[in-house]
Design an enzyme around this catalytic site. Structure first.
Site, PDB file in Angstrom:
ATOM      1  CB  CYS A 155       8.812  -7.699   2.650  1.00  0.00           C
ATOM      2  SG  CYS A 155       8.402  -7.002   1.049  1.00  0.00           S
TER       3      CYS A 155
ATOM      4  CG  ASP B 139       0.479  -5.591   3.434  1.00  0.00           C
ATOM      5  OD1 ASP B 139       0.630  -5.150   2.279  1.00  0.00           O
ATOM      6  OD2 ASP B 139       1.284  -6.366   3.982  1.00  0.00           O
TER       7      ASP B 139
ATOM      8  CG  HIS C 270       4.006  -4.376   3.174  1.00  0.00           C
ATOM      9  ND1 HIS C 270       3.804  -5.733   3.175  1.00  0.00           N
ATOM     10  CD2 HIS C 270       5.233  -4.176   2.627  1.00  0.00           C
ATOM     11  CE1 HIS C 270       4.852  -6.338   2.635  1.00  0.00           C
ATOM     12  NE2 HIS C 270       5.737  -5.409   2.303  1.00  0.00           N
TER      13      HIS C 270
END
Length: 228
Positions: free
Chosen positions: A121, A170, A197
């Site tokens: 991330c 995502d 994600h």
């Protein structure tokens, strides 16, 4: 398996890092960069698993310059606070938190052998920046690095081999920007997974075991080859 120690950046700033050591002599070292939730139980578990694979693993607390002791959950409150903390760190005068990541790389290098970096991330974004802007790295593996497909980031050139993991569902990284990244960086080994994600994190609802397993196998093989 691991424990927190203090590291000192080049500007004298002292910050904690979670360090996990292998049972024997490390075959190499890996720096693990957190999500927006701090060096929480998930990041500690990831760090421990690298140690179990024979690596010295170091996870620096990259929020420490704006707030010490961050350990957030994956609920709405954790996401909201994590986004605010990320914005605060990104707003620091350059080079900001990269100074701390360099200190973690330098500490990892003391184990002997080569150093790789992996991030998830926000940590994936920082892993890309580290590969392009910092020294002492032999491999980098960013997972769904939010922001790394922005035009200014795509313009950067990595100094070490990079393996990048993205996903096709995502919402924070549009698929067309991923394809633009691939076109701009044919030297980067890039994989797109049919997942959301955060698919690697087994504490999140977005966790996808099949995608996580495949990405993990690819990452370990990449590190084994580049850090040998």
């Amino acid at each position: 398996m691991g424990q927190f120690i203090n590291l000192t950046a080049a500007d004298g700033f002292v910050f904690p890092a979670y360090v996990a050591e292998p049972a024997g002599k490390p075959k190499a070292a890996i720096v693990v960069l957190q999500e927006i939730f701090g060096v929480n139980s998930h990041i500690q578990a990831v760090t421990d698993r690298f140690a179990a694979q024979g690596y010295l693993a170091v996870a620096p607390a990259t929020f420490h310059r704006v707030k010490p002791g961050v350990d957030l959950g994956y609920d709405e409150a954790g996401v909201t606070e994590g986004i605010a903390l990320k914005a605060a760190v990104n707003g620091l005068p350059a080079p900001g938190v990269l100074t701390d990541i360099q200190a973690a790389i330098d500490h990892a290098a003391k184990a002997g052998g080569k150093v790789g970096i992996i991030g998830f991330c926000w940590g994936g974004f920082l892993a890309w920046r580290a590969a392009c802007l910092l020294t002492g790295l032999s491999a980098a593996v960013p997972y769904y690095g939010g922001g790394m497909t922005a035009e200014a980031e795509v313009a950067l050139q990595p100094k070490c081999p990079v393996l990048a993991h993205f996903s096709d569902r995502d919402h924070s990284i549009p698929l067309d920007t991923i394809h633009a990244f691939i076109k701009a960086h044919p030297e980067v080994e890039t994989h797109i997974y049919s997942a959301d994600h955060g698919f690697n994190c087994d504490q999140r609802g977005a966790h996808d075991e099949a995608a996580a397993k495949l990405a993990r196998e690819r990452s370990l093989a990449f590190f084994a080859a580049k850090l040998a």
